[in-house]
Design an enzyme around this catalytic site. Sequence first.
Site, PDB file in Angstrom:
ATOM      1  N   ASP A  37      87.232   9.298  21.614  1.00 40.24           N
ATOM      2  CA  ASP A  37      88.665   9.617  21.579  1.00 40.24           C
ATOM      3  C   ASP A  37      89.347   8.834  20.463  1.00 40.24           C
ATOM      4  O   ASP A  37      89.376   7.608  20.474  1.00 40.24           O
ATOM      5  CB  ASP A  37      89.304   9.267  22.930  1.00 40.24           C
ATOM      6  CG  ASP A  37      90.814   9.344  22.895  1.00 40.24           C
ATOM      7  OD1 ASP A  37      91.343  10.227  22.183  1.00 40.24           O
ATOM      8  OD2 ASP A  37      91.470   8.522  23.557  1.00 40.24           O
ATOM      9  N   LYS A  93      88.722   1.064  22.680  1.00 38.88           N
ATOM     10  CA  LYS A  93      88.683   2.520  22.810  1.00 38.88           C
ATOM     11  C   LYS A  93      87.219   2.961  22.847  1.00 38.88           C
ATOM     12  O   LYS A  93      86.610   3.205  21.811  1.00 38.88           O
ATOM     13  CB  LYS A  93      89.434   3.194  21.661  1.00 38.88           C
ATOM     14  CG  LYS A  93      90.948   3.090  21.802  1.00 38.88           C
ATOM     15  CD  LYS A  93      91.691   4.105  20.960  1.00 38.88           C
ATOM     16  CE  LYS A  93      91.422   5.533  21.336  1.00 38.88           C
ATOM     17  NZ  LYS A  93      91.901   5.893  22.699  1.00 38.88           N
ATOM     18  N   TYR A 118      95.477  27.260  21.897  1.00 38.85           N
ATOM     19  CA  TYR A 118      94.442  26.296  21.521  1.00 38.85           C
ATOM     20  C   TYR A 118      93.519  26.106  22.716  1.00 38.85           C
ATOM     21  O   TYR A 118      93.948  25.624  23.765  1.00 38.85           O
ATOM     22  CB  TYR A 118      95.131  24.979  21.136  1.00 38.85           C
ATOM     23  CG  TYR A 118      94.234  23.859  20.676  1.00 38.85           C
ATOM     24  CD1 TYR A 118      93.386  24.022  19.593  1.00 38.85           C
ATOM     25  CD2 TYR A 118      94.271  22.618  21.299  1.00 38.85           C
ATOM     26  CE1 TYR A 118      92.588  22.982  19.141  1.00 38.85           C
ATOM     27  CE2 TYR A 118      93.481  21.570  20.865  1.00 38.85           C
ATOM     28  CZ  TYR A 118      92.639  21.756  19.787  1.00 38.85           C
ATOM     29  OH  TYR A 118      91.850  20.718  19.340  1.00 38.85           O
ATOM     30  N   HIS A 173      92.620   9.278  19.555  1.00 33.04           N
ATOM     31  CA  HIS A 173      94.069   9.173  19.726  1.00 33.04           C
ATOM     32  C   HIS A 173      94.399   7.719  20.056  1.00 33.04           C
ATOM     33  O   HIS A 173      94.372   7.302  21.218  1.00 33.04           O
ATOM     34  CB  HIS A 173      94.550  10.103  20.843  1.00 33.04           C
ATOM     35  CG  HIS A 173      94.456  11.549  20.488  1.00 33.04           C
ATOM     36  ND1 HIS A 173      93.308  12.276  20.665  1.00 33.04           N
ATOM     37  CD2 HIS A 173      95.367  12.402  19.952  1.00 33.04           C
ATOM     38  CE1 HIS A 173      93.511  13.527  20.257  1.00 33.04           C
ATOM     39  NE2 HIS A 173      94.751  13.621  19.829  1.00 33.04           N
ATOM     40  N   TYR A 177     101.087  17.676  11.933  1.00 34.29           N
ATOM     41  CA  TYR A 177     101.307  17.676  13.380  1.00 34.29           C
ATOM     42  C   TYR A 177     101.009  16.312  13.981  1.00 34.29           C
ATOM     43  O   TYR A 177     101.827  15.719  14.687  1.00 34.29           O
ATOM     44  CB  TYR A 177     100.422  18.732  14.062  1.00 34.29           C
ATOM     45  CG  TYR A 177     100.521  18.666  15.572  1.00 34.29           C
ATOM     46  CD1 TYR A 177     101.521  19.347  16.240  1.00 34.29           C
ATOM     47  CD2 TYR A 177      99.644  17.874  16.311  1.00 34.29           C
ATOM     48  CE1 TYR A 177     101.654  19.246  17.615  1.00 34.29           C
ATOM     49  CE2 TYR A 177      99.769  17.764  17.686  1.00 34.29           C
ATOM     50  CZ  TYR A 177     100.770  18.453  18.334  1.00 34.29           C
ATOM     51  OH  TYR A 177     100.897  18.336  19.692  1.00 34.29           O
ATOM     52  N   HIS A 178      99.821  15.790  13.694  1.00 33.92           N
ATOM     53  CA  HIS A 178      99.414  14.538  14.324  1.00 33.92           C
ATOM     54  C   HIS A 178     100.147  13.335  13.751  1.00 33.92           C
ATOM     55  O   HIS A 178     100.160  12.265  14.360  1.00 33.92           O
ATOM     56  CB  HIS A 178      97.899  14.367  14.221  1.00 33.92           C
ATOM     57  CG  HIS A 178      97.156  15.361  15.047  1.00 33.92           C
ATOM     58  ND1 HIS A 178      96.675  16.539  14.523  1.00 33.92           N
ATOM     59  CD2 HIS A 178      96.854  15.389  16.375  1.00 33.92           C
ATOM     60  CE1 HIS A 178      96.098  17.235  15.479  1.00 33.92           C
ATOM     61  NE2 HIS A 178      96.190  16.563  16.605  1.00 33.92           N
TER      62      HIS A 178
END
Length: 670
Positions: free
Chosen positions: A542, A538, A15, A544, A169-170
Amino acid sequence: MAERRKDRPWLMRTYAGHSTAEASNALYRRNLAKGQTGLSVAFDLPTQTGYDPDHVLARGEVGRVGVPVSHIGDMRRLFQDIPLEQMNTSMTINATAMWLLALYQVVAEEQGADPGKLQGTTQNDIVKEYLSRGTHVFPPVPSLRLTTDMITYTVNRIPKWNPINICSYHLQEAGATPVQEIAYAMSTAVAVLDAVRDSGQVPEEKFGDVVARISFFVNAGVRFIEEMCKMRAFGRIWDQVTRERYGIENPKQRRFRYGVQVNSLGLTEAQPENNVQRIVLEMLAVTLSKDARARAVQLPAWNEALGLPRPWDQQWSLRIQQVLAHESDLLEYEDIFAGSHVIEAKVESLVTESLAEIDRIERMGGAMAAVESGYLKSELVSSHAARRARIEGGEEKIVGVNIYETTEPNPLTADLDAAIMTVDPENEARVVAALHEWRDNRDEARATEALAALKKAAAGTENMMEATVECARAGVTTGEWSWALRDVFGEFRAPTGVSSAPVAVTAEAGTPLALVREKAARTAEDLGAGRLRLLVGKPGLDGHSNGAEQIAVRARDAGFEVVYQGIRLTPEQIVSAAVAEDVHCVGLSILSGSHAELVPDVLHRLREAGAPDIPVIAGGIIPPADAAALIGAGVAAVFTPKDFGITEIIGRIVDEIRKANKLDPLEVSA
């Protein structure tokens, strides 16, 4: 006895993407020369969220976590001298997936490629963006329409392409248990397939072709047996769903096809050399069992908890795959777990529990309804909080973090600032200048006409892919394409899941949380406030948000009033909220690398707003030199992944509030 022929290895990817299209192209060609067998493109956050590099929210984010692609010129440079008809390219792109696929198709055609021969994957799973990664743009219903239009277009025009990669995945990164990971991914797949079926764009006799192109992208954690069983359960449930719900008779079309990035959540900043064995063990969970083997694997690098991996670090991860595939005898045998009663019992348990959760989501109205209600997000925040509590309490052991912490000096990180790659801070200005030059030199009339056609298609019912391809050819930019659709569909702010998350850590007398609660209460009393108020912000793009959410939940449980408005805020918005809410502390969470630009901006704006005494703390993947610079700029404290004790972090926040308000240090006894 004749020697058994070895199976073909999985696709080996890394990646990658950073800085500019030219720099990323050079990296891709080096990786292919080293034996990588597929490309996996990382786009920067402005590209993922539909902003051009000159937008205010793109500040500090351009080229940080991936490559910026603003128009067809960037895409040409990204794949220059790489024959796309011979490639298998994975693009981690979701909200703007239709746009990036259009750019890829046009560049391939310019190379002389036949679109019918293009192979690869666009992730294009918007549900998990609402839940965990935060690069969503549009509301759920139009987002699902974009996905549907892409799927139907590729089935007819690019039949070897995987138009969607249902991405659990996340979900695991956000705290999902194996059951939640399976159930939420399968519920997403059902929502997508139902939407394609109900759109009427694919004849019934071709629906098996749609099912055959649905792929999955999963996470493999360090619990080897559980993760391997999870993959077998995934395959079993997918076979059942596609056969019973959609009537797919062809077993090849029902095959569960998945790729893997092994777990980054479990990579540690402390003793980062331990990450190598974690990566190997996690890879074995998705390669060792032939009947549940991944089609493609990409591995993180050992130093991803520290910052952006260098080409050498990525090479190390590629070599891990190559040693397993070419030196071991892994590919010479049938499935070595077949017939194991231990494995079978675990798989059956996962299947039963996952089907029950899938049924629960179905009764709510499906995955999209469960997103909009906040149910899925709240469940993930709760699961993640429970996991963090187990780590803090020592129930879940992590070598080098909460057990066996004594270590020798690490030669890999002796010069920590040289152990990761950094992006030239001047890169952003160059990218923005190139964008302005592109706009100045294109056929403006054609671009305007293409955008008008796109908006018309979006406002009606026709498939939007053709209009998007014309936008690509006309020189439209990523931001322009996205804003055209924002004008029609609007934007969406996903639920944060914080307010509804249950208490994960008890505050019984004598516990660390009870002591922090008492310290917070006494500090609030000293300040004449009912409760201490913490703004968790935040800034930038981003998405996350896991760390920010866990801080917000624990601060709430410690007696704070928490102001948390979710992701994607400008420094101006954060400061405005801090002043309006009269908060006692501002906590900023950034994992994308834009902290060096955005955090000082927040400090400056607080001073300009007449609130210079509000302490600001920062958290994220922040290298030591950057942390020192932030402290020098006036940040009260910096926390990185090595600071796993959330209750202790909340206690430190109380200390910083006392210090900022010139109160004596407070020691609270058990």
